[in-house]
Write a protein that holds these residues in place. Structure first.
Motif, PDB file in Angstrom:
ATOM      1  N   ARG A 114       0.843  -1.191   0.000  1.00 48.38           N
ATOM      2  CA  ARG A 114       0.000   0.000   0.000  1.00 48.38           C
ATOM      3  C   ARG A 114       0.883   1.249   0.000  1.00 48.38           C
ATOM      4  O   ARG A 114       1.839   1.350   0.756  1.00 48.38           O
ATOM      5  N   GLU A 115       0.547   2.170  -0.883  1.00 49.40           N
ATOM      6  CA  GLU A 115       1.345   3.378  -1.002  1.00 49.40           C
ATOM      7  C   GLU A 115       1.396   4.128   0.328  1.00 49.40           C
ATOM      8  O   GLU A 115       0.370   4.367   0.954  1.00 49.40           O
TER       9      GLU A 115
ATOM     10  N   GLU B  18       5.517   1.646   2.694  1.00 49.40           N
ATOM     11  CA  GLU B  18       6.749   0.959   2.281  1.00 49.40           C
ATOM     12  C   GLU B  18       7.624   0.594   3.473  1.00 49.40           C
ATOM     13  O   GLU B  18       8.404  -0.352   3.400  1.00 49.40           O
TER      14      GLU B  18
ATOM     15  N   ASN C   8       6.425   2.094 -11.518  1.00 45.89           N
ATOM     16  CA  ASN C   8       5.012   2.452 -11.611  1.00 45.89           C
ATOM     17  C   ASN C   8       4.503   2.424 -13.045  1.00 45.89           C
ATOM     18  O   ASN C   8       3.299   2.579 -13.270  1.00 45.89           O
TER      19      ASN C   8
ATOM     20  N   HIS D  87       3.542  -1.530  -7.459  1.00 47.06           N
ATOM     21  CA  HIS D  87       4.453  -0.388  -7.497  1.00 47.06           C
ATOM     22  C   HIS D  87       3.791   0.883  -8.023  1.00 47.06           C
ATOM     23  O   HIS D  87       4.494   1.864  -8.308  1.00 47.06           O
TER      24      HIS D  87
ATOM     25  N   ASP E  53       1.987   4.482  -8.304  1.00 39.67           N
ATOM     26  CA  ASP E  53       2.269   5.693  -7.545  1.00 39.67           C
ATOM     27  C   ASP E  53       1.238   6.761  -7.902  1.00 39.67           C
ATOM     28  O   ASP E  53       1.271   7.330  -8.995  1.00 39.67           O
ATOM     29  N   ARG E  54       0.337   7.041  -6.960  1.00 38.13           N
ATOM     30  CA  ARG E  54      -0.712   8.024  -7.204  1.00 38.13           C
ATOM     31  C   ARG E  54      -0.337   9.413  -6.707  1.00 38.13           C
ATOM     32  O   ARG E  54      -1.089  10.362  -6.904  1.00 38.13           O
ATOM     33  N   THR E  55       0.807   9.537  -6.056  1.00 39.83           N
ATOM     34  CA  THR E  55       1.171  10.824  -5.463  1.00 39.83           C
ATOM     35  C   THR E  55       2.235  11.565  -6.263  1.00 39.83           C
ATOM     36  O   THR E  55       2.629  12.665  -5.870  1.00 39.83           O
TER      37      THR E  55
ATOM     38  N   SER F 277       8.401   7.356 -10.375  1.00 40.59           N
ATOM     39  CA  SER F 277       7.908   7.251  -8.997  1.00 40.59           C
ATOM     40  C   SER F 277       8.958   7.697  -7.991  1.00 40.59           C
ATOM     41  O   SER F 277      10.164   7.531  -8.209  1.00 40.59           O
TER      42      SER F 277
ATOM     43  N   ARG G 138       8.421   6.531  -4.837  1.00 39.92           N
ATOM     44  CA  ARG G 138       8.167   5.587  -3.753  1.00 39.92           C
ATOM     45  C   ARG G 138       9.427   4.795  -3.412  1.00 39.92           C
ATOM     46  O   ARG G 138      10.162   4.355  -4.309  1.00 39.92           O
TER      47      ARG G 138
END
Length: 603
Positions: free
Chosen positions: A268-269, A272, A310, A452, A454-456, A464, A466
């Motif tokens: 879940r984003e 990590e 991502n 992997h 990445d919505r942010t 990404s 992340r």
């Protein structure tokens, strides 16, 4: 490493300067290049920390880059090429001593190894407290073992250098794998004793006792499979692997780690650094630190350090599609169903699952891991503007089915649905959008792997920022299971596998009774444990986590399973592909004792 241009004082200076990026310090932008950095730097507190930070940062050359990712997942039973990207590792056609990815793994592993040799050789004289020094030296041993394990798995016999080198040389030799493994095990054994307990949420990519124990267990397991590395039949190594892995599991609470309750929460984003993570390649939203502009025309040409995980597994969900396909008598309405957006990502389509992978998720009613691994629904996002493509889409489409007008509503209705099973004409008629069943999957249309995503990120086309989970406790259970299987202790192997299957049964939307029933349905006995089952369980648990090529090489099944399950790899894969070639430009071509440094067979 003595000989190649990568290992010299100049690159040591670069690596140490890069360390300030790793610690989040932007002073690196104003730092002065110094070619005279030497052993004395490692005797200072700052130099000791900088050498470590630079060595951690090297993980970003690998995890997240396209070439390295392809080398770990492509050409296996799990992954086949999507609609775009290179073919080298998918069909084994350009795996040779000139391959840039293969050279990158070699070169970019020996740079941190030499840094770490300096840390370990001169660091004991650093003016820091004994407790801090012990921790830092433990981290250095973990990292040196980490990079040597990467090298020995890829190339077999490799040069083994355990002393800091600042003198170029054109003479070198390959050490037998057995010696390399001895050095790795010594480092990790000591690291597991020196390293402290670090809360995953506060570790920010640092090595811990739990990470060292996990890696040590995996090293023993890999060594036990290899006749050229192990002693005897491998029983001692498998025993050590099992004991080390179960020791970590049994101490998990004290080591501040544990399995997530919900499988989907592992990736879940924002999680990590959750409790299951053991070792993470750190990144953050600072564009300097995450190095997301590394391949610009003004950036150094040292390689790709962007994290594009991502993008690689994303389906081409923005293609046009006949919304009434497979519905007899319905009008042909071909339209774009979705615009590219932040949630659904940029469709690079480098990797897609093989039919074997879909089949491995064979109990989806009780096992949540398919839903926690693949995207099944795309919510209507039209009308929308794609600024990068200068494309303005048309309003939401309207069509007629069975004499009834159907309109999809933006943000409400599902435009594309991939249920992961075949569907009836009646289901298609009742559904507003497009249903794509497994029989319709192709190089462009397939379920997106979401671990992997990445919505942010700032823009939907961005790489990404992340962090990337490289080791986690869920795999520790599978390492223990594989070791127990090799020891003939199939009941113990089943116990380890059942732990991750019990977790896989959990769904937060289910009642406790439903979750208990699902867990019971997923339990196996020792009689079910075979190597094939273990490999399938690793697919269910770890698909897309960049371990599969190593898993198949370790278990001596790469060639067999690639031929069985990968249509692109099958025609070209050969027995010698279980090792990568030694790079030519940065290694073989620079040697004056070339006849004493053999290339791997087949290359």
């Amino acid at each position: 490493m003595k000989l190649y241009k990568n290992i010299n004082i100049g690159l040591l200076a670069l690596a140490l300067a890069g360390a300030t990026i790793s610690s989040g310090c932007k002073k690196v932008l104003d730092s002065e290049y110094r070619s005279n950095l030497g052993p004395e730097s490692f005797k200072t507190a700052d130099g000791l920390q900088a050498g470590l930070n630079a060595s951690y940062a090297t993980t970003r050359f690998f995890w997240g880059s396209e070439g390295f990712t392809a080398s770990q997942v492509a050409g296996t039973d799990e992954v086949v090429r999507g609609g775009d990207g290179g073919l080298d590792f998918h069909n084994y056609t350009n795996i040779n001593p000139q391959n840039g990815t293969i050279q990158g793994v070699w070169d970019n592993s020996y740079v941190p190894i030499n840094n770490l040799n300096g840390v370990l050789e001169f660091g004991p004289e650093a003016n820091v407290s004994d407790a801090v020094k012990n921790q830092l030296l433990g981290e250095a041993k973990f990292l040196r073992a980490f990079y040597y394990f990467l090298l020995v798995q890829n190339y077999g016999d490799v040069p083994l250098k355990l002393k800091f080198n600042n003198t170029p040389s054109t003479v070198d030799k390959r050490a037998p794998k057995k010696e390399v493994y001895e050095a790795i095990i010594k480092d990790l054994t000591e690291a597991s004793q020196q390293l402290g307990v670090i809360d995953p949420g506060a570790s920010k990519g640092k090595a811990s006792k739990a990470a060292a124990m996990h890696l040590l267990a995996k090293v023993y397991l890999t060594k036990g499979w290899d006749p050229a590395a192990r002693e005897g039949d491998g029983t001692a190594d498998f025993t050590n692997a099992y004991n080390t892995a179960t020791s970590l599991i049994n101490q998990s609470s004290a080591l501040k780690v544990g399995l997530e309750q919900n499988f989907a929460d592992v990736f879940r984003e924002g999680n990590e650094y959750g409790k299951e993570s053991l070792f993470v390649a750190d990144r953050n939203t600072d564009p300097v630190y995450s190095e997301s502009g590394y391949n610009s025309t003004t950036a150094p040409s040292s390689g790709n350090k962007e994290n594009r995980l991502n993008m690689y597994w994303v389906s081409f969900y923005t293609l046009t599609r006949n919304v009434n396909e497979n519905i007899p008598g319905a009008p042909n309405v071909t339209t774009q169903m979705m615009a590219r957006d932040q949630v659904n990502g940029r469709p690079f389509r480098r990797f897609r699952p093989t039919p074997y992978t879909y089949a491995a998720f064979n109990n989806r009613a009780n096992d949540s891991r398919y839903d926690g691994t693949f995207q099944k629904a795309w919510i209507m996002n039209l009308p929308s503007t794609q600024d990068n493509n200068v494309q303005t889409t048309t309003p939401a489409f309207t069509t007629t089915r069975n004499g009834v007008q159907v309109t999809l509503v933006k943000g409400v209705d599902t435009a594309i649905f991939m249920p992961g099973r075949e569907v009836t004409v009646e289901e298609r008629q009742k559904f507003k959008g497009v249903i794509i069943a497994p029989s319709q999957y192709n190089t462009e249309w397939f379920p997106t792997m979401i671990k992997h995503m990445d919505r942010t990120k700032q823009h939907f086309n961005d790489a990404s920022d992340r962090p990337i989970i490289l080791m986690r406790l869920g795999e520790t259970y599978l390492v223990a299971a594989e070791a127990a299987f090799k020891l003939g202790r199939t009941d113990d192997a089943a116990t380890m596998i059942n732990a991750v299957r019990t977790r896989a049964a959990y769904r937060p939307t289910n009642s406790s009774t439903q979750n208990a029933a699902a867990a019971a349905a997923l339990q196996i006995g020792g009689g079910a444990v075979t190597l094939t089952f273990i490999l399938e369980e690793r697919t269910r648990e770890m698909y897309g986590e960049m371990t599969r090529w190593f898993d198949l090489v370790r278990t001596r099944t790469l060639v067999e399973r690639a031929k069985l399950y990968n249509e692109m790899a099958a025609p070209n894969i050969k027995d010698f592909h279980v090792l990568r070639p030694i790079p030519a430009a940065s290694q073989l071509d620079l040697l004056t004792n070339r006849d004493e440094f053999p290339q791997n067979d087949g290359y």
